[in-house]
Design a protein around this motif. Structure first.
Motif, PDB file in Angstrom:
ATOM      1  N   TRP A  86      82.819 -19.486 -62.416  1.00 25.21           N
ATOM      2  CA  TRP A  86      83.179 -18.211 -61.943  1.00 25.21           C
ATOM      3  C   TRP A  86      83.281 -18.296 -60.643  1.00 25.21           C
ATOM      4  O   TRP A  86      82.581 -18.775 -59.943  1.00 25.21           O
ATOM      5  CB  TRP A  86      82.022 -17.343 -62.400  1.00 25.21           C
ATOM      6  CG  TRP A  86      82.050 -16.551 -63.891  1.00 25.21           C
ATOM      7  CD1 TRP A  86      81.262 -17.163 -65.026  1.00 25.21           C
ATOM      8  CD2 TRP A  86      82.861 -15.745 -64.264  1.00 25.21           C
ATOM      9  NE1 TRP A  86      81.501 -16.245 -65.970  1.00 25.21           N
ATOM     10  CE2 TRP A  86      82.547 -15.620 -65.694  1.00 25.21           C
ATOM     11  CE3 TRP A  86      83.855 -14.763 -63.733  1.00 25.21           C
ATOM     12  CZ2 TRP A  86      83.237 -14.472 -66.556  1.00 25.21           C
ATOM     13  CZ3 TRP A  86      84.545 -13.901 -64.668  1.00 25.21           C
ATOM     14  CH2 TRP A  86      84.211 -13.720 -65.915  1.00 25.21           C
ATOM     15  N   ARG A 104      84.643 -15.588 -56.997  1.00 32.29           N
ATOM     16  CA  ARG A 104      84.980 -14.025 -56.733  1.00 32.29           C
ATOM     17  C   ARG A 104      86.076 -14.378 -55.563  1.00 32.29           C
ATOM     18  O   ARG A 104      85.999 -15.260 -54.747  1.00 32.29           O
ATOM     19  CB  ARG A 104      83.974 -13.460 -56.258  1.00 32.29           C
ATOM     20  CG  ARG A 104      82.964 -13.819 -55.227  1.00 32.29           C
ATOM     21  CD  ARG A 104      81.938 -12.897 -54.624  1.00 32.29           C
ATOM     22  NE  ARG A 104      82.414 -11.723 -54.101  1.00 32.29           N
ATOM     23  CZ  ARG A 104      81.670 -10.566 -53.781  1.00 32.29           C
ATOM     24  NH1 ARG A 104      80.536 -10.529 -54.120  1.00 32.29           N
ATOM     25  NH2 ARG A 104      82.237  -9.506 -53.262  1.00 32.29           N
ATOM     26  N   TYR A 128      74.254 -12.250 -59.525  1.00 35.90           N
ATOM     27  CA  TYR A 128      74.942 -12.599 -60.857  1.00 35.90           C
ATOM     28  C   TYR A 128      73.949 -13.522 -61.697  1.00 35.90           C
ATOM     29  O   TYR A 128      73.044 -14.552 -61.207  1.00 35.90           O
ATOM     30  CB  TYR A 128      75.957 -13.236 -60.381  1.00 35.90           C
ATOM     31  CG  TYR A 128      76.880 -12.656 -59.463  1.00 35.90           C
ATOM     32  CD1 TYR A 128      76.887 -12.829 -58.130  1.00 35.90           C
ATOM     33  CD2 TYR A 128      77.875 -11.640 -60.129  1.00 35.90           C
ATOM     34  CE1 TYR A 128      77.593 -12.125 -57.232  1.00 35.90           C
ATOM     35  CE2 TYR A 128      78.533 -10.855 -59.042  1.00 35.90           C
ATOM     36  CZ  TYR A 128      78.566 -11.146 -57.652  1.00 35.90           C
ATOM     37  OH  TYR A 128      79.356 -10.583 -56.795  1.00 35.90           O
ATOM     38  N   GLN A 165      79.788  -6.051 -54.301  1.00 34.16           N
ATOM     39  CA  GLN A 165      80.222  -6.870 -55.439  1.00 34.16           C
ATOM     40  C   GLN A 165      81.640  -6.489 -55.860  1.00 34.16           C
ATOM     41  O   GLN A 165      82.123  -6.921 -56.823  1.00 34.16           O
ATOM     42  CB  GLN A 165      79.298  -6.908 -56.541  1.00 34.16           C
ATOM     43  CG  GLN A 165      77.935  -7.505 -56.251  1.00 34.16           C
ATOM     44  CD  GLN A 165      76.911  -7.589 -57.385  1.00 34.16           C
ATOM     45  OE1 GLN A 165      76.488  -6.449 -57.948  1.00 34.16           O
ATOM     46  NE2 GLN A 165      76.458  -8.654 -57.855  1.00 34.16           N
ATOM     47  N   SER A 222      85.040  -6.727 -55.967  1.00 34.49           N
ATOM     48  CA  SER A 222      85.972  -8.030 -55.810  1.00 34.49           C
ATOM     49  C   SER A 222      86.744  -8.288 -56.895  1.00 34.49           C
ATOM     50  O   SER A 222      86.747  -7.626 -57.873  1.00 34.49           O
ATOM     51  CB  SER A 222      84.921  -9.221 -55.561  1.00 34.49           C
ATOM     52  OG  SER A 222      85.629 -10.481 -55.273  1.00 34.49           O
ATOM     53  N   TYR A 278      87.340 -11.082 -59.801  1.00 33.91           N
ATOM     54  CA  TYR A 278      86.698 -12.257 -60.302  1.00 33.91           C
ATOM     55  C   TYR A 278      87.329 -12.899 -61.147  1.00 33.91           C
ATOM     56  O   TYR A 278      88.102 -12.631 -62.193  1.00 33.91           O
ATOM     57  CB  TYR A 278      85.343 -11.637 -61.269  1.00 33.91           C
ATOM     58  CG  TYR A 278      84.409 -11.125 -60.317  1.00 33.91           C
ATOM     59  CD1 TYR A 278      84.328  -9.668 -60.128  1.00 33.91           C
ATOM     60  CD2 TYR A 278      83.191 -11.743 -59.793  1.00 33.91           C
ATOM     61  CE1 TYR A 278      83.707  -9.116 -59.290  1.00 33.91           C
ATOM     62  CE2 TYR A 278      82.304 -11.011 -59.001  1.00 33.91           C
ATOM     63  CZ  TYR A 278      82.363 -10.113 -58.597  1.00 33.91           C
ATOM     64  OH  TYR A 278      81.507  -9.167 -57.790  1.00 33.91           O
ATOM     65  N   CYS A 294      87.526 -16.749 -63.956  1.00 32.92           N
ATOM     66  CA  CYS A 294      86.889 -17.564 -64.892  1.00 32.92           C
ATOM     67  C   CYS A 294      87.633 -18.565 -64.979  1.00 32.92           C
ATOM     68  O   CYS A 294      88.851 -18.431 -64.878  1.00 32.92           O
ATOM     69  CB  CYS A 294      86.321 -16.824 -66.098  1.00 32.92           C
ATOM     70  SG  CYS A 294      85.555 -18.220 -67.156  1.00 32.92           S
TER      71      CYS A 294
END
Lengths: 116, 115
Positions: free
Chosen positions: B34, B36, B64, B85, B87, B89, B91
């Motif tokens: 992950w 960000r 997180y 937080q 943002s 994100y 994956c």
């Protein structure tokens, strides 16, 4: 720890011209990968080109090519015959060659605009 | 072949709320991660996993949690959301062994806003 530096936050190029995006990195390792990723407004991360450090020959992918200078720890991206669709943010990234947990470290990115 | 699937694409939370960002891949990749993305900061690694049952911290893990109960899924949990937080994100996954294991496959991202 490895670091990747993209010192130019923004660049602009005229359509059909050539532009070079700069990237430098810091590492004590000898085996690693280097990448350029493109992120258009759609937000999708697209791999543009990659280079393995042990290869002396610079990677090319159609209009995209790199100038890899291992001793200088420099990895610039050249875009030839720029097109409007090349407008995007471009990230340079580094990854160690060894280790299952070796992570991809990104630079801060550069925003490229293409003038029609 | 779906690749890496992230849900949701957009989410708005209030400070203190919890939520889970889902990530699934159908390529049998061992490595999942992950990131960000914040303006002027590039992409920074939050957590990663090299296989089911194995997770580790990245560059910015605070706030997180992750788990990896299966090869396919790697959810990211925000226990008590904070405005910091806010943002985008991402994956991402890749193979861990064999040829072409250097290529990282990204999901389409989740835009998270914490008010």
């Amino acid at each position: 720890a490895q670091t990747v530096t993209q010192s130019q936050p923004e660049m602009s190029v005229q359509e059909a011209e050539t532009v070079t995006l700069s990237c430098t990195y810091d590492t004590s390792e000898s085996d690693y990968y280097l990448f350029w990723y493109k992120q258009p407004p759609s937000r999708q991360m697209i791999l543009v080109i990659r280079q393995e450090a042990y290869k002396q020959q610079n990677a090319t992918e159609n209009r995209f090519s790199v100038n890899f200078q291992k001793a200088a720890k420099s990895f610039s991206l050249k875009i030839s015959d720029s097109q409007l669709g090349d407008a995007a943010m471009y990230f340079c990234a580094y990854r160690s060659y060894r280790g299952a947990n070796s992570k991809l470290t990104f630079g801060k990115g550069i925003t490229l605009s293409v003038r029609p | 072949n779906a690749g890496v699937t992230q849900t949701p694409k957009f989410q708005v939370l209030k400070t203190g709320q919890s939520m889970t960002l889902q990530c699934a891949q159908d390529m049998n990749h061992e490595y999942m991660s992950w990131y960000r993305q914040d303006p002027g900061m590039g992409l920074r690694l939050i957590h990663y996993s090299v296989g089911a049952g194995i997770t580790d911290q990245g560059e910015v893990p605070n706030g997180y949690n992750v788990s990896r109960s299966t090869t396919e899924d790697f959810p990211l949990r925000l226990l008590s959301a904070a405005p910091s937080q806010t943002s985008v994100y991402f994956c991402a996954s890749r193979r861990d062994r064999g040829r072409n294991n250097e290529k990282l496959f990204f999901g389409s991202g989740t835009q998270l806003s914490v008010l």
